[in-house]
Design a protein around this motif. Structure first.
Motif, PDB file in Angstrom:
ATOM      1  N   ARG A 128       1.825   7.656  -2.872  1.00 47.68           N
ATOM      2  CA  ARG A 128       2.671   6.697  -3.600  1.00 47.68           C
ATOM      3  C   ARG A 128       1.934   6.201  -4.826  1.00 47.68           C
ATOM      4  O   ARG A 128       0.728   5.994  -4.797  1.00 47.68           O
ATOM      5  CB  ARG A 128       3.028   5.498  -2.716  1.00 47.68           C
TER       6      ARG A 128
ATOM      7  N   TYR B 241       1.161   3.295  -7.532  1.00 45.73           N
ATOM      8  CA  TYR B 241       1.179   1.835  -7.674  1.00 45.73           C
ATOM      9  C   TYR B 241       0.624   1.465  -9.042  1.00 45.73           C
ATOM     10  O   TYR B 241      -0.393   2.018  -9.470  1.00 45.73           O
ATOM     11  CB  TYR B 241       0.314   1.169  -6.602  1.00 45.73           C
TER      12      TYR B 241
ATOM     13  N   ILE C 105       0.324  -4.339  -8.736  1.00 47.25           N
ATOM     14  CA  ILE C 105       0.471  -4.214  -7.285  1.00 47.25           C
ATOM     15  C   ILE C 105      -0.904  -4.113  -6.621  1.00 47.25           C
ATOM     16  O   ILE C 105      -1.171  -4.765  -5.597  1.00 47.25           O
ATOM     17  CB  ILE C 105       1.319  -2.979  -6.923  1.00 47.25           C
TER      18      ILE C 105
ATOM     19  N   ASN D  61       6.409  -1.851  -2.961  1.00 48.03           N
ATOM     20  CA  ASN D  61       5.929  -1.472  -4.289  1.00 48.03           C
ATOM     21  C   ASN D  61       6.720  -2.218  -5.368  1.00 48.03           C
ATOM     22  O   ASN D  61       7.182  -1.638  -6.354  1.00 48.03           O
ATOM     23  CB  ASN D  61       6.044   0.047  -4.488  1.00 48.03           C
TER      24      ASN D  61
END
Length: 198
Positions: free
Chosen positions: A39, A41, A45, A91
């Motif tokens: 993922r 980011y 974040i 997120n």
């Protein structure tokens, strides 16, 4: 159990250090994308995720040194964990930004509920440090309730209409300075209604 006294500078570092560290970490990470577990980011974040353990470590040290944490510190820690976790899980930086609105809104609601009942919950928390007649506590509580409500509204406007850089700067520096200025502006109230505790 009575609170153990520690060096005032150390206490300020433990209380104010985490937000300042968040500011520094955010500035270092803001322009970078990070891929963690497939993922992506952004820096905000990641900075929010780093802030959670920093805050918990500082509060753990404060508790170990003084033997206690205030109710507000505990509530703040829970909100940071919950909203920091939601920020990373989804997120979505909005959760972390809403945390400030909820903290200030919750404080305004709690103090407002006390006022509705004809009580100053602020006096319950602070009267040992600051002896003052009941009338003075009610005035201060009304003013502080309004201040917290204004800060909650201001945070909503700021994070929804301004850049991340602006929000982080205002959250880290402007809101605390406004609260400090608010209490300094109450000097006349403290003089008028203060009690000599001997």
């Amino acid at each position: 159990m009575a609170e153990r006294q520690i060096n005032g500078v150390l206490k300020q570092v433990l209380e104010l250090g985490p937000p300042l560290l968040f500011f520094v970490v955010y500035l270092q990470l803001r322009d970078t994308e990070y891929v963690i577990g497939a993922r992506s980011y952004d820096g905000f974040i990641v900075a929010a995720a780093i802030f959670v353990p920093i805050l918990l470590a500082a509060m753990g040290a404060l508790w170990a040194l003084t033997g206690r944490l205030s109710r507000m510190q505990i509530v703040t820690a829970v909100l940071v964990i919950v909203f920091g976790g939601l920020t990373v899980w989804f997120n979505d930086e909005r959760f972390f930004k809403m945390k400030t609105t909820i903290v200030y809104g919750l404080l305004a609601a709690i103090l407002g509920f006390g006022l509705w009942r004809g009580q100053s919950y602020l006096a319950f928390v602070m009267s040992e440090m600051l002896p003052m007649r009941d009338e003075g506590w009610m005035i201060l509580t009304r003013r502080l309730t309004a201040m917290f409500a204004l800060l909650a509204v201001a945070n909503e406007v700021i994070w929804r209409t301004m850049s991340n850089d602006a929000w982080v700067t205002i959250e880290t520096f402007v809101f605390p300075v406004l609260l400090f200025a608010f209490f300094m502006a109450q000097a006349r109230l403290f003089q008028t209604y203060g009690e000599d505790d001997g």
